[in-house]
Design a protein around this motif. Structure first.
Motif, PDB file in Angstrom:
ATOM      1  N   GLY A   1       0.834  -1.197   0.000  1.00  0.00           N
ATOM      2  CA  GLY A   1       0.000   0.000   0.000  1.00  0.00           C
ATOM      3  C   GLY A   1       0.867   1.245   0.000  1.00  0.00           C
ATOM      4  O   GLY A   1       1.796   1.380  -0.795  1.00  0.00           O
ATOM      5  N   GLU A   2       0.585   2.160   0.915  1.00  0.00           N
ATOM      6  CA  GLU A   2       1.350   3.404   1.030  1.00  0.00           C
ATOM      7  C   GLU A   2       2.473   3.292   2.060  1.00  0.00           C
ATOM      8  O   GLU A   2       3.141   4.269   2.367  1.00  0.00           O
ATOM      9  CB  GLU A   2       0.421   4.559   1.428  1.00  0.00           C
ATOM     10  CG  GLU A   2      -0.671   4.849   0.407  1.00  0.00           C
ATOM     11  CD  GLU A   2      -0.103   5.258  -0.946  1.00  0.00           C
ATOM     12  OE1 GLU A   2       0.867   6.037  -0.980  1.00  0.00           O
ATOM     13  OE2 GLU A   2      -0.633   4.782  -1.959  1.00  0.00           O
ATOM     14  N   THR A   3       2.667   2.105   2.603  1.00  0.00           N
ATOM     15  CA  THR A   3       3.655   1.903   3.655  1.00  0.00           C
ATOM     16  C   THR A   3       4.907   1.235   3.100  1.00  0.00           C
ATOM     17  O   THR A   3       4.820   0.225   2.409  1.00  0.00           O
ATOM     18  CB  THR A   3       3.062   1.037   4.784  1.00  0.00           C
ATOM     19  OG1 THR A   3       1.894   1.692   5.304  1.00  0.00           O
ATOM     20  CG2 THR A   3       4.060   0.824   5.904  1.00  0.00           C
ATOM     21  N   GLU A   4       6.046   1.826   3.405  1.00  0.00           N
ATOM     22  CA  GLU A   4       7.325   1.239   3.013  1.00  0.00           C
ATOM     23  C   GLU A   4       8.130   0.989   4.272  1.00  0.00           C
ATOM     24  O   GLU A   4       8.133   1.818   5.189  1.00  0.00           O
ATOM     25  CB  GLU A   4       8.098   2.176   2.087  1.00  0.00           C
ATOM     26  CG  GLU A   4       9.411   1.557   1.605  1.00  0.00           C
ATOM     27  CD  GLU A   4      10.137   2.442   0.611  1.00  0.00           C
ATOM     28  OE1 GLU A   4       9.946   2.230  -0.593  1.00  0.00           O
ATOM     29  OE2 GLU A   4      10.874   3.331   1.064  1.00  0.00           O
ATOM     30  N   PHE A   5       8.774  -0.175   4.328  1.00  0.00           N
ATOM     31  CA  PHE A   5       9.659  -0.453   5.451  1.00  0.00           C
ATOM     32  C   PHE A   5      10.962  -1.040   4.965  1.00  0.00           C
ATOM     33  O   PHE A   5      11.076  -1.537   3.850  1.00  0.00           O
ATOM     34  CB  PHE A   5       8.999  -1.325   6.525  1.00  0.00           C
ATOM     35  CG  PHE A   5       8.252  -2.526   6.028  1.00  0.00           C
ATOM     36  CD1 PHE A   5       8.878  -3.736   5.858  1.00  0.00           C
ATOM     37  CD2 PHE A   5       6.899  -2.444   5.761  1.00  0.00           C
ATOM     38  CE1 PHE A   5       8.183  -4.845   5.432  1.00  0.00           C
ATOM     39  CE2 PHE A   5       6.184  -3.544   5.340  1.00  0.00           C
ATOM     40  CZ  PHE A   5       6.829  -4.749   5.172  1.00  0.00           C
TER      41      PHE A   5
END
Length: 102
Positions: free
Chosen positions: A92-96
């Motif tokens: 989604g809009e989350t990067e880790f």
């Protein structure tokens, strides 16, 4: 001589939990549903989006038939992909970032 022990972690870079650090155990399921070990309030994330698991002395990530896909270093994961320290994962809009903490 002292030896360092490193713990694999995920550093959330973007999204609603940016700045949070999560220690990796044997498995970590990621998704929008609160039953996931990493629950993300992100409409682009499926209820059960992907999971990260220990595999062959490292880690692997598997997309769980998510609607918007799971990406490692910009490449969509179609089945299972190995993960290495320094890899960037986006759901989604989350990067880790997969990192090691001493």
């Amino acid at each position: 001589m002292a030896t360092s022990v490193f713990t694999p972690i995920l550093r959330l870079q973007t999204g609603p939990l940016a700045g949070k650090v999560i220690e990796l155990g044997n498995t970590l399921r990621v998704g929008r549903h609160p039953y996931n070990e990493m629950s993300l309030e992100d409409r682009a994330v499926s209820r059960y989006h992907c999971w990260i698991r220990a595999a062959s002395g490292g880690f692997a990530i598997e997309d769980l038939a998510s609607a918007n896909g799971t990406y490692v270093n910009g490449v969509r994961v179609l089945e299972t992909a190995p993960l290495q320290v320094g890899d960037r994962v986006r759901v989604g809009e989350t990067e880790f970032l997969l990192a090691e903490e001493e």
